[in-house]
Every structure is written in structure tokens, then in C-alpha cells.
Enzyme design. Sequence first.
Site, PDB file in Angstrom:
ATOM      1  N   LYS A 255     -32.188  80.452  15.861  1.00 26.45           N
ATOM      2  CA  LYS A 255     -31.816  80.686  14.546  1.00 26.45           C
ATOM      3  C   LYS A 255     -30.454  80.774  14.108  1.00 26.45           C
ATOM      4  O   LYS A 255     -29.592  80.374  13.232  1.00 26.45           O
ATOM      5  CB  LYS A 255     -32.972  81.995  13.787  1.00 26.45           C
ATOM      6  CG  LYS A 255     -33.819  81.813  13.465  1.00 26.45           C
ATOM      7  CD  LYS A 255     -33.848  81.480  12.631  1.00 26.45           C
ATOM      8  CE  LYS A 255     -34.320  80.110  11.643  1.00 26.45           C
ATOM      9  NZ  LYS A 255     -35.125  79.025  13.218  1.00 26.45           N
TER      10      LYS A 255
ATOM     11  N   ASN B 239     -37.179  55.260   3.228  1.00 25.82           N
ATOM     12  CA  ASN B 239     -37.103  56.769   4.539  1.00 25.82           C
ATOM     13  C   ASN B 239     -37.145  56.039   5.324  1.00 25.82           C
ATOM     14  O   ASN B 239     -38.738  55.726   5.122  1.00 25.82           O
ATOM     15  CB  ASN B 239     -38.026  57.607   3.791  1.00 25.82           C
ATOM     16  CG  ASN B 239     -37.855  59.107   2.531  1.00 25.82           C
ATOM     17  OD1 ASN B 239     -36.746  58.027   2.157  1.00 25.82           O
ATOM     18  ND2 ASN B 239     -38.576  59.424   1.927  1.00 25.82           N
ATOM     19  N   GLY B 240     -37.114  56.088   6.265  1.00 25.95           N
ATOM     20  CA  GLY B 240     -38.182  55.914   7.807  1.00 25.95           C
ATOM     21  C   GLY B 240     -36.634  55.488   8.727  1.00 25.95           C
ATOM     22  O   GLY B 240     -35.179  55.534   8.067  1.00 25.95           O
TER      23      GLY B 240
ATOM     24  N   HIS C 131     -30.160  83.092  38.108  1.00 23.87           N
ATOM     25  CA  HIS C 131     -30.225  81.363  38.800  1.00 23.87           C
ATOM     26  C   HIS C 131     -29.216  80.500  38.680  1.00 23.87           C
ATOM     27  O   HIS C 131     -29.285  79.184  38.860  1.00 23.87           O
ATOM     28  CB  HIS C 131     -31.996  80.688  38.874  1.00 23.87           C
ATOM     29  CG  HIS C 131     -33.126  81.874  39.462  1.00 23.87           C
ATOM     30  ND1 HIS C 131     -33.350  81.708  40.790  1.00 23.87           N
ATOM     31  CD2 HIS C 131     -33.814  82.636  38.381  1.00 23.87           C
ATOM     32  CE1 HIS C 131     -34.354  82.274  40.979  1.00 23.87           C
ATOM     33  NE2 HIS C 131     -34.214  83.278  40.119  1.00 23.87           N
TER      34      HIS C 131
ATOM     35  N   TRP D 212     -29.814  61.953   4.305  1.00 24.10           N
ATOM     36  CA  TRP D 212     -29.784  62.586   5.682  1.00 24.10           C
ATOM     37  C   TRP D 212     -29.697  61.327   6.463  1.00 24.10           C
ATOM     38  O   TRP D 212     -30.486  60.390   7.022  1.00 24.10           O
ATOM     39  CB  TRP D 212     -31.244  63.147   6.555  1.00 24.10           C
ATOM     40  CG  TRP D 212     -30.571  63.989   7.692  1.00 24.10           C
ATOM     41  CD1 TRP D 212     -29.883  65.405   7.378  1.00 24.10           C
ATOM     42  CD2 TRP D 212     -30.613  63.871   8.575  1.00 24.10           C
ATOM     43  NE1 TRP D 212     -29.796  65.462   8.658  1.00 24.10           N
ATOM     44  CE2 TRP D 212     -30.311  64.685  10.152  1.00 24.10           C
ATOM     45  CE3 TRP D 212     -31.417  63.050   9.078  1.00 24.10           C
ATOM     46  CZ2 TRP D 212     -30.319  65.100  10.778  1.00 24.10           C
ATOM     47  CZ3 TRP D 212     -31.526  62.302  10.877  1.00 24.10           C
ATOM     48  CH2 TRP D 212     -31.280  63.122  11.357  1.00 24.10           C
TER      49      TRP D 212
ATOM     50  N   GLU E 270     -36.167  81.394  19.785  1.00 25.03           N
ATOM     51  CA  GLU E 270     -36.664  81.156  18.807  1.00 25.03           C
ATOM     52  C   GLU E 270     -35.416  82.589  17.946  1.00 25.03           C
ATOM     53  O   GLU E 270     -34.318  81.227  16.861  1.00 25.03           O
ATOM     54  CB  GLU E 270     -37.505  82.514  17.884  1.00 25.03           C
ATOM     55  CG  GLU E 270     -37.759  81.979  16.637  1.00 25.03           C
ATOM     56  CD  GLU E 270     -37.950  80.754  15.659  1.00 25.03           C
ATOM     57  OE1 GLU E 270     -37.817  79.614  16.129  1.00 25.03           O
ATOM     58  OE2 GLU E 270     -36.986  80.545  14.483  1.00 25.03           O
TER      59      GLU E 270
ATOM     60  N   LYS F 247     -34.860  70.256   5.959  1.00 22.88           N
ATOM     61  CA  LYS F 247     -35.993  70.886   6.475  1.00 22.88           C
ATOM     62  C   LYS F 247     -37.234  70.066   6.508  1.00 22.88           C
ATOM     63  O   LYS F 247     -38.338  70.657   7.452  1.00 22.88           O
ATOM     64  CB  LYS F 247     -36.053  71.522   4.591  1.00 22.88           C
ATOM     65  CG  LYS F 247     -37.016  72.651   4.874  1.00 22.88           C
ATOM     66  CD  LYS F 247     -37.265  73.489   5.166  1.00 22.88           C
ATOM     67  CE  LYS F 247     -38.565  75.314   5.331  1.00 22.88           C
ATOM     68  NZ  LYS F 247     -38.225  75.817   6.069  1.00 22.88           N
TER      69      LYS F 247
ATOM     70  N   ARG G  11     -35.085  67.846   2.294  1.00 22.35           N
ATOM     71  CA  ARG G  11     -35.322  66.815   2.875  1.00 22.35           C
ATOM     72  C   ARG G  11     -33.868  65.786   3.352  1.00 22.35           C
ATOM     73  O   ARG G  11     -34.092  64.925   4.942  1.00 22.35           O
ATOM     74  CB  ARG G  11     -35.847  65.652   2.073  1.00 22.35           C
ATOM     75  CG  ARG G  11     -37.339  66.189   1.609  1.00 22.35           C
ATOM     76  CD  ARG G  11     -38.455  65.285   1.048  1.00 22.35           C
ATOM     77  NE  ARG G  11     -38.392  64.542   2.216  1.00 22.35           N
ATOM     78  CZ  ARG G  11     -40.190  63.972   2.890  1.00 22.35           C
ATOM     79  NH1 ARG G  11     -40.915  64.705   2.515  1.00 22.35           N
ATOM     80  NH2 ARG G  11     -40.222  62.832   3.065  1.00 22.35           N
TER      81      ARG G  11
ATOM     82  N   CYS H 136     -35.243  61.730   3.997  1.00 21.76           N
ATOM     83  CA  CYS H 136     -34.499  61.447   2.997  1.00 21.76           C
ATOM     84  C   CYS H 136     -35.793  61.943   1.849  1.00 21.76           C
ATOM     85  O   CYS H 136     -36.821  62.198   2.382  1.00 21.76           O
ATOM     86  CB  CYS H 136     -34.492  60.104   3.040  1.00 21.76           C
ATOM     87  SG  CYS H 136     -32.930  59.563   4.420  1.00 21.76           S
TER      88      CYS H 136
ATOM     89  N   GLU I 219     -28.254  77.318  14.285  1.00 25.62           N
ATOM     90  CA  GLU I 219     -28.920  76.547  13.031  1.00 25.62           C
ATOM     91  C   GLU I 219     -28.009  76.840  12.153  1.00 25.62           C
ATOM     92  O   GLU I 219     -27.651  76.714  11.046  1.00 25.62           O
ATOM     93  CB  GLU I 219     -29.747  75.954  12.808  1.00 25.62           C
ATOM     94  CG  GLU I 219     -30.600  77.447  12.792  1.00 25.62           C
ATOM     95  CD  GLU I 219     -32.594  76.747  12.145  1.00 25.62           C
ATOM     96  OE1 GLU I 219     -33.229  77.600  12.103  1.00 25.62           O
ATOM     97  OE2 GLU I 219     -32.297  74.971  11.872  1.00 25.62           O
TER      98      GLU I 219
HETATM   99  O1  M6R Z   1     -41.656  71.566   9.074  1.00 19.74           O
HETATM  100  P1  M6R Z   1     -42.209  71.365  10.874  1.00 19.74           P
HETATM  101  O2  M6R Z   1     -42.477  72.608  10.586  1.00 19.74           O
HETATM  102  O3  M6R Z   1     -42.478  70.896  11.327  1.00 19.74           O
HETATM  103  O4  M6R Z   1     -41.045  71.770  11.708  1.00 19.74           O
HETATM  104  C1  M6R Z   1     -40.273  71.387  12.758  1.00 19.74           C
HETATM  105  C2  M6R Z   1     -38.795  71.807  12.842  1.00 19.74           C
HETATM  106  O5  M6R Z   1     -38.059  70.363  12.680  1.00 19.74           O
HETATM  107  C3  M6R Z   1     -37.809  73.657  11.906  1.00 19.74           C
HETATM  108  O6  M6R Z   1     -39.067  74.425  12.914  1.00 19.74           O
HETATM  109  C4  M6R Z   1     -37.193  73.477  12.231  1.00 19.74           C
HETATM  110  O7  M6R Z   1     -37.135  73.612  13.923  1.00 19.74           O
HETATM  111  C5  M6R Z   1     -36.720  74.218  11.671  1.00 19.74           C
HETATM  112  N1  M6R Z   1     -35.001  74.458  10.953  1.00 19.74           N
HETATM  113  C6  M6R Z   1     -36.587  75.452  12.271  1.00 19.74           C
HETATM  114  O8  M6R Z   1     -35.706  76.507  11.878  1.00 19.74           O
END
Ligand code: M6R
Length: 606
Positions: A482, A98-99, A501, A74, A478, A601, A27, A2, A485
Site C-alpha cells: 500500500k 485491449n491486450g 539474515h 495503459w 500488504e 485498477k 483500467r 485499457c 503504490e
Molecule cells: O483485481 P485483482 O484483485 O485480481 O487485482 C490484483 C492486483 O492487481 C491488485 O490487488 C493490486 O495489487 C492492487 N492495486 C493493490 O492495491
Amino acid sequence: MCGIIGINSNKPVTGVILNSLKKLEYRGYDSAGVATLVNGIINETKCEGRVENLENIIFKNKNDGSLGIGHVRWATHGQPSEVNAHPHSSEKVSVVHNGIIENSTLLKKHLIRAGHVFKSQTDTEVITHLITEYLKNNDLKTSILKMLKRLHGSFALGIIFKDFPDIIVGARRGSPLAVGYGPNENYLGSDSYALKSMTNKVSYLDDGEFCFIKKKEVQFFNSDGNKINKQVLEVSSDDQSYDKGNFKHFMAKEIHEQPNTIKSCLKEYIDKINNEINIINFPWNNKEIKNIKLIGCGTAYHSCLMAKYWIEQLTDLEVETDIASEFRYRKNKFKNSQLYVFVSQSGETADTYAALDLCKKNKMKTCSIVNVVESSIARDSDYVLPIHCGPEVGVASTKAFMGQLLVLYLLTLKLSFLHDKISKENYGLKISSLLELPKLIENTLKIERDIQEASKDFSKAKGSMFLGRGYSFPIALEGALKLKELAYVHAEGYPAGEMKHGPLALIENGMPVVVIAPRDKFYNKTISNMQEVISRGGKVLLISNKSTDEISSENLWKKIQVETISDELFPFLITIPLQLLAYYAANALGHDIDKPRNLAKSVTVE
Ligand code: M6R
């Protein structure tokens, strides 16, 4: 996960808090709230959803004061709703957090028995009631100390008080917290980024510390309540990155920035005159390093996996990768010959930070690859390699992934050279090829139209697959992440050779499948795997590179050919069509691309 902001000023603060909260939405963005002290009374406004909603409510019922706290949430405990949004206030105190408070259920039971009435389902509300309780018989500092001792878990707190109208309290354990200094006003923020529009002078609280933020001074205390001094640091300002320019979304802008971000990063690390990589002054003896462990989460983990292939290929070092949330709880064998590399865009990811902390406690050599150089992970590692790509605003990581790949590749090359595994000539040639990357990435971006066309089928799909072998496998993972998400379409990344498999059973008529097949040693094998998918009804989008011998396009749905480049560097180019694919699939669905549902993020809770 957050965002916190606090301002103690002699001017109205609500507008400034709202602006900072908008910046902090990376955040968390499922609810938001503000509390200010107005004529000695705590005035709280909260809502579900974005800061924009909060702004509309506040605009109608102005509640301005010159001291206040704000929060974007969040949800972890209790649904995203107005009642669960922070701040959580009693008549006497108001708290943003936060936390996670791990013992909140037990604390709540005790507090209810003592007559406290809870309004929300959050863990945070116990903090409000605990301080309110302690303030009945103690001074402010003693109440804070007593409250902090009762809490288990990780937290960053911002607190204001009815009876102490010139103080904002900040406290940290586990989750980062920064204090900013301005003229006749001071600030609290969950990171320095939140404070950037107000000041570039900051201090960071360390674990266990708390502070009293007054208008003209800030007092810091350690966990025993003794006064301490903190260093004041200057942080960089990079405000132009928060402008979308001519793009519809930050993500589109960030994808298109990649030729430049790669160029800037190369500028930082390549000494063109001596054809050398400027990764120097290691705080350890490189010859002692025999194994490397690469640790990260999400996209950052995928760059670790990519680096594993490079390190195996170019050095004799043993290499392993680990997902931070798994690593931190395993029985790890720590050895002096190990170098631990932590990859994180934000540098604040809770699991990655906890993994770093574990390694530090075991006296391991640590190196971090981060974008935010003022971050907790950067500050606490022995050695930091920034990726120099500028702030990344879109929740989906794009230019940061590319930057992580580049720095990991540079580190691999440097270690290969230092360990005498590559000749001076070959080293120089590989460095020269890297300098071609920005132009090649720029050319690759020209496939945008073709990808946009292909993305329509992915946006309508029930599920999809991304297949690759060797260097293309981590990029397949990756690409699938993408699409998940951003388009909320189920996507699996798989090594192409693994299909038989089990996963081949998922292929049905019309299922879109991305096959990544550069002209490397796996080419023929991957193409055979592709045919197996096609024969079972899969609609294949093949991504390869340009070549003189034509790819047989029999039964192929679509084919994209990127620029020709060495096998090792091909991952940099195939990343581009996969980013664009996810972007356009999400755009076709009308999704909130820069803030996908349920995500944030910076993941600052585990
Ligand atoms: O800030 P970070 O690189 O440590 O974040 C890690 C992941 O949370 C981040 O890469 C997440 O998977 C992305 N939203 C993917 O696009």
C-alpha cells in the site's frame, strides 16, 4: 489493461462515450481517445493523460456522430502520448484495442513492405493496417476473419469503418468484451461496468468470437465465421458506489465503508439462526479434497497468503499459495484431490484468469473469490464466492482485501467443520466472534488521527520496513505494498524473524519501521526483533492490541493499540492502520490517491 467503449445509436454519442471513458479510467489513465463517424468520415480525437483533457479538446472542436468508439489506455507498447493513444485510424477504419499483439513486429515489417506507413509505436496499429489491406479485396466478414487469423496474443477489439457506417465490430481473444443492448442503440464495452449507466442487459463474447453491432440488432459469429446465438444476461446496477460522498478520495470512503461491507458480507454468509456458514452446494465431494492451492496477484495474493496460515491452523489440508503470473508458466503437478482457489477483486486480472484457464484445461476443481460476479474469472469457475463489498473504485485495494480475507476465513472454517477438524461448539463460537467484527473495525477506525500524525515521517522517508510474524506477516506485506503504490516510498514487508539474515543492514538512523506485534505466541520474539531495529537507529511505529500489561515504550517512536480480538481475527484489525498510513502519507505528498502513477485498477494484460 485499457478500457473500450463503442456506441451505435441514432443520437450523438460523443458525450456518452466520454462519460463511459471516465468510468473506465480504473483500467488505465495515461491517454485517451474517441473516433466517431461524422458525415461518412472517421473523425479521431486523442490526447495524452486523462479523459478530462480529451473532453476539453472535444469541447473546442466538436466532432459528433451517432456511431463511435472510445478508449482509455495503459501503455504497453510505446510511451503514453497523443500519437500512441487509441483509436488508431486509417482513412477506412479506426481501431481500439485491449491486450497485446505478440507478433506485431513481424506483421509491421510485412505491412511496411506492402506500402503501409505507420504513425505510432504501438502494436495495435498493425490491426488498422491489416484490415485496411484485407478490405481492398474482401467483404467485411472475410476481412475480419482473415485479420483475426493473423494475430497472435490476447485482445479485445472495437472497430468502426468508413464504408460500413452502421456497424461496430467487436472481437475477443483472451481479453474480455461485453455487448450491451439498449432501445434503438447497442453498445460494446471492455466489461459490463462500462455499460452500466446505459443498460443492464449484456452478453459476453467468448474467446475467438466476434460480433457486428448495429443499431437495432447484434450478430454474433464464432471463429469460423458461423452465426451463433448468445445469452442475454441482466447485470446488477450499483451506481451510488461511484460517488465519493463527503470524502476527498474514493480510497478514504472505501476504508471507512469497511464496517458496513464486512457486515453485508457476513449477512450473506452467516445463518444466525442455525449459527452456520452458508457455503453450500459445492460441485465436488469435499471429503475428496486433500490439498488447496490459492492463487492471486498483488493484494489478492496477500489474502491467499493469509488464508494459508488459517487453513494450516484449522484444517489438515495441505495448502500452497502461488502468484498467478508464476503459476501459469510452471510445470505444475495437477492432482484430483486438489481444489484451486482464485482470488481477484476485478475477476479480470489476465494472469489469474490464465491460471484458472490452465486448471480448467487440466480438469481441476476451481473456486473463485471475486468482487465482480459478472467477471470472466467468476463466469469460468466451477464455484463462486462473492465478497459482497460493492464496487471498489480506488486503484489501491482496501475494502476488497478485507472482503477477501473474510470469505477465505469463512471457507476455511467451513472446510474445517466439514472435515471434522473442529467441534460444533468451537465452530459456533468462531462464527459468533465473526459477528463482532464490524463493530471492532469501526472502533479501530478511530485511530485515524494518530496514524495521520505518524504518516508524515513515512511520506518523507527514503525507505521503510513492515515487520510481522505468523498471521501478521501477510499483513506486513500488504501494508508495504500500500505504501509503495500510493506514496511511492520504497517499503519492504518482512517476517520479523528474517531481519538478521540480511535486511537489518538496511536499517539506518531515522528509518521508519512498522512492527506488528499482537499479544500472540510470537509477541516476545517480535518485540526482541523490534529492539534490534531500534538499537540500529530505526524509528519504530508499533502496532499491537490493547492489553492490561503496558508495552514498554522505551525508545519507541510511536505506538498504536487496536481493539482486542482473537489471534486469528487480528489481521482484520491491523489492516486498518496500515491502509490509513499509506493513504495519509500519499495525501501529504499531494499524490493522485485514487489513480496512482503507472497503475490501473484492472490488470488485463500479463
Ligand atoms: O483485481 P485483482 O484483485 O485480481 O487485482 C490484483 C492486483 O492487481 C491488485 O490487488 C493490486 O495489487 C492492487 N492495486 C493493490 O492495491
